[in-house]
Write a protein that holds these residues in place. Structure first.
Motif, PDB file in Angstrom:
ATOM      1  N   VAL A  25       0.351 -48.880 -12.161  1.00 55.49           N
ATOM      2  CA  VAL A  25      -0.400 -48.020 -11.235  1.00 55.49           C
ATOM      3  C   VAL A  25      -1.331 -47.111 -12.036  1.00 55.49           C
ATOM      4  O   VAL A  25      -2.481 -46.877 -11.648  1.00 55.49           O
ATOM      5  CB  VAL A  25       0.542 -47.217 -10.317  1.00 55.49           C
ATOM      6  N   GLY A  26      -0.862 -46.617 -13.173  1.00 61.04           N
ATOM      7  CA  GLY A  26      -1.717 -45.807 -14.040  1.00 61.04           C
ATOM      8  C   GLY A  26      -2.953 -46.566 -14.492  1.00 61.04           C
ATOM      9  O   GLY A  26      -4.054 -46.000 -14.542  1.00 61.04           O
ATOM     10  N   LEU A  27      -2.795 -47.850 -14.810  1.00 61.78           N
ATOM     11  CA  LEU A  27      -3.949 -48.674 -15.183  1.00 61.78           C
ATOM     12  C   LEU A  27      -4.901 -48.846 -14.002  1.00 61.78           C
ATOM     13  O   LEU A  27      -6.125 -48.832 -14.177  1.00 61.78           O
ATOM     14  CB  LEU A  27      -3.494 -50.044 -15.690  1.00 61.78           C
ATOM     15  N   ALA A  35      -9.910 -45.213  -9.182  1.00 56.66           N
ATOM     16  CA  ALA A  35      -9.656 -43.771  -9.114  1.00 56.66           C
ATOM     17  C   ALA A  35      -9.834 -43.242  -7.696  1.00 56.66           C
ATOM     18  O   ALA A  35      -9.171 -42.281  -7.304  1.00 56.66           O
ATOM     19  CB  ALA A  35     -10.570 -43.029 -10.078  1.00 56.66           C
ATOM     20  N   GLY A  36     -10.691 -43.882  -6.914  1.00 49.98           N
ATOM     21  CA  GLY A  36     -10.931 -43.432  -5.545  1.00 49.98           C
ATOM     22  C   GLY A  36     -10.062 -44.088  -4.496  1.00 49.98           C
ATOM     23  O   GLY A  36     -10.044 -43.645  -3.349  1.00 49.98           O
ATOM     24  N   ARG A  37      -9.337 -45.134  -4.876  1.00 45.33           N
ATOM     25  CA  ARG A  37      -8.543 -45.834  -3.854  1.00 45.33           C
ATOM     26  C   ARG A  37      -7.059 -45.942  -4.187  1.00 45.33           C
ATOM     27  O   ARG A  37      -6.276 -46.427  -3.371  1.00 45.33           O
ATOM     28  CB  ARG A  37      -9.133 -47.212  -3.581  1.00 45.33           C
ATOM     29  N   GLU A  38      -6.658 -45.527  -5.379  1.00 42.07           N
ATOM     30  CA  GLU A  38      -5.248 -45.572  -5.766  1.00 42.07           C
ATOM     31  C   GLU A  38      -4.704 -44.151  -5.868  1.00 42.07           C
ATOM     32  O   GLU A  38      -5.466 -43.197  -5.989  1.00 42.07           O
ATOM     33  CB  GLU A  38      -5.088 -46.278  -7.113  1.00 42.07           C
ATOM     34  N   SER A  39      -3.385 -44.029  -5.834  1.00 46.99           N
ATOM     35  CA  SER A  39      -2.747 -42.720  -5.974  1.00 46.99           C
ATOM     36  C   SER A  39      -1.351 -42.894  -6.557  1.00 46.99           C
ATOM     37  O   SER A  39      -0.586 -43.740  -6.104  1.00 46.99           O
ATOM     38  CB  SER A  39      -2.641 -42.031  -4.610  1.00 46.99           C
ATOM     39  N   ALA A  40      -1.028 -42.076  -7.530  1.00 45.00           N
ATOM     40  CA  ALA A  40       0.299 -42.100  -8.133  1.00 45.00           C
ATOM     41  C   ALA A  40       1.222 -41.074  -7.484  1.00 45.00           C
ATOM     42  O   ALA A  40       2.363 -40.912  -7.908  1.00 45.00           O
ATOM     43  CB  ALA A  40       0.200 -41.847  -9.627  1.00 45.00           C
ATOM     44  N   ASP A  41       0.747 -40.385  -6.454  1.00 47.91           N
ATOM     45  CA  ASP A  41       1.541 -39.349  -5.792  1.00 47.91           C
ATOM     46  C   ASP A  41       2.784 -39.916  -5.112  1.00 47.91           C
ATOM     47  O   ASP A  41       3.820 -39.259  -5.073  1.00 47.91           O
ATOM     48  CB  ASP A  41       0.699 -38.593  -4.759  1.00 47.91           C
ATOM     49  N   ASP A  42       2.660 -41.110  -4.564  1.00 50.87           N
ATOM     50  CA  ASP A  42       3.774 -41.758  -3.851  1.00 50.87           C
ATOM     51  C   ASP A  42       3.790 -43.225  -4.248  1.00 50.87           C
ATOM     52  O   ASP A  42       2.905 -43.993  -3.851  1.00 50.87           O
ATOM     53  CB  ASP A  42       3.581 -41.599  -2.342  1.00 50.87           C
ATOM     54  N   LEU A  43       4.774 -43.621  -5.033  1.00 50.45           N
ATOM     55  CA  LEU A  43       4.847 -45.004  -5.504  1.00 50.45           C
ATOM     56  C   LEU A  43       5.509 -45.952  -4.513  1.00 50.45           C
ATOM     57  O   LEU A  43       5.560 -47.154  -4.758  1.00 50.45           O
ATOM     58  CB  LEU A  43       5.576 -45.068  -6.849  1.00 50.45           C
ATOM     59  N   PRO A  45       4.589 -47.317  -1.592  1.00 49.83           N
ATOM     60  CA  PRO A  45       3.852 -48.519  -1.165  1.00 49.83           C
ATOM     61  C   PRO A  45       3.692 -49.543  -2.292  1.00 49.83           C
ATOM     62  O   PRO A  45       3.693 -50.750  -2.051  1.00 49.83           O
ATOM     63  CB  PRO A  45       2.488 -47.992  -0.710  1.00 49.83           C
ATOM     64  N   TYR A  46       3.593 -49.063  -3.521  1.00 48.74           N
ATOM     65  CA  TYR A  46       3.505 -49.967  -4.666  1.00 48.74           C
ATOM     66  C   TYR A  46       4.837 -50.682  -4.890  1.00 48.74           C
ATOM     67  O   TYR A  46       4.856 -51.858  -5.245  1.00 48.74           O
ATOM     68  CB  TYR A  46       3.105 -49.204  -5.928  1.00 48.74           C
ATOM     69  N   PHE A  50       5.252 -54.567  -4.856  1.00 49.23           N
ATOM     70  CA  PHE A  50       5.848 -55.215  -6.028  1.00 49.23           C
ATOM     71  C   PHE A  50       6.997 -56.127  -5.610  1.00 49.23           C
ATOM     72  O   PHE A  50       7.113 -57.258  -6.102  1.00 49.23           O
ATOM     73  CB  PHE A  50       6.335 -54.185  -7.051  1.00 49.23           C
ATOM     74  N   ALA A  51       7.854 -55.660  -4.708  1.00 49.57           N
ATOM     75  CA  ALA A  51       8.996 -56.465  -4.266  1.00 49.57           C
ATOM     76  C   ALA A  51       8.514 -57.775  -3.638  1.00 49.57           C
ATOM     77  O   ALA A  51       9.085 -58.840  -3.895  1.00 49.57           O
ATOM     78  CB  ALA A  51       9.859 -55.667  -3.289  1.00 49.57           C
ATOM     79  N   ALA A  52       7.456 -57.706  -2.829  1.00 50.79           N
ATOM     80  CA  ALA A  52       6.923 -58.919  -2.193  1.00 50.79           C
ATOM     81  C   ALA A  52       6.324 -59.860  -3.240  1.00 50.79           C
ATOM     82  O   ALA A  52       6.540 -61.081  -3.199  1.00 50.79           O
ATOM     83  CB  ALA A  52       5.879 -58.546  -1.146  1.00 50.79           C
TER      84      ALA A  52
END
Length: 158
Positions: A25-27, A35-43, A45-46, A50-52
């Motif tokens: 997610v950092g990458l 930078a405008g569409r990702e967020s590390a505030d809440d992982l 959804p990622y 990832f599970a899927a």
């Protein structure tokens, strides 16, 4: 696990695990468009995505670790069966990211070479990708690797 040998360093290419998620997610964030569409505030959804991905044998999310251990690159390969081209399989390359400190040193090209060989190993007849029209440097990079801008792509946000 595979290895990429580059400039005297050995990078490990492995199937991403849940432990790699925050670094991946950092990458995604370390990118002018991401930078405008990702967020590390809440992982969460990622984690769900990832599970899927991890549960689907047609998906391969890779983490590339540098010799010191951190994830410095990633990409996702999707293996798609099709009737066109006499039943050919194709590989779709998505979400390619290389950490800023490792760009322009050959790691991206080495990773693409690995992805193309993995696609060939899995019986794919072609490899395809999409790229944002704003990524002109990426377009030149893909063309240097032998990709051809042969199609026009369309997307619709839902």
């Amino acid at each position: 696990m595979d290895e990429l040998h580059l400039g005297g360093a050995t990078y490990r290419v492995r199937r991403a695990s849940q432990d790699h998620l925050a670094e991946i997610v950092g990458l995604l964030l370390d990118d002018e468009l991401g930078a405008g569409r990702e967020s590390a505030d809440d992982l969460s959804p990622y984690r769900e995505a990832f599970a899927a991905i991890d549960a689907d044998p047609a998906q391969l999310l890779v983490a590339v670790e540098d010799p010191a251990g951190p994830v410095v690159a990633t990409l996702q390969l999707t293996f798609i069966p099709g009737l066109a081209r006499q039943g050919a399989w194709r590989a779709q390359i998505e979400a390619v990211r290389v950490a800023a400190a490792h760009r322009s040193q050959g790691l991206g090209a080495a990773l693409f070479t690995w992805a193309i060989e993995e696609s060939r190993r899995r019986g794919c007849a072609l490899v395809q990708l999409t790229t944002d029209k704003k990524r002109t440097d990426a377009h030149r990079f893909y063309e240097r690797l032998g990709f051809t801008a042969s199609h026009e792509g369309y997307k619709m946000s839902l």
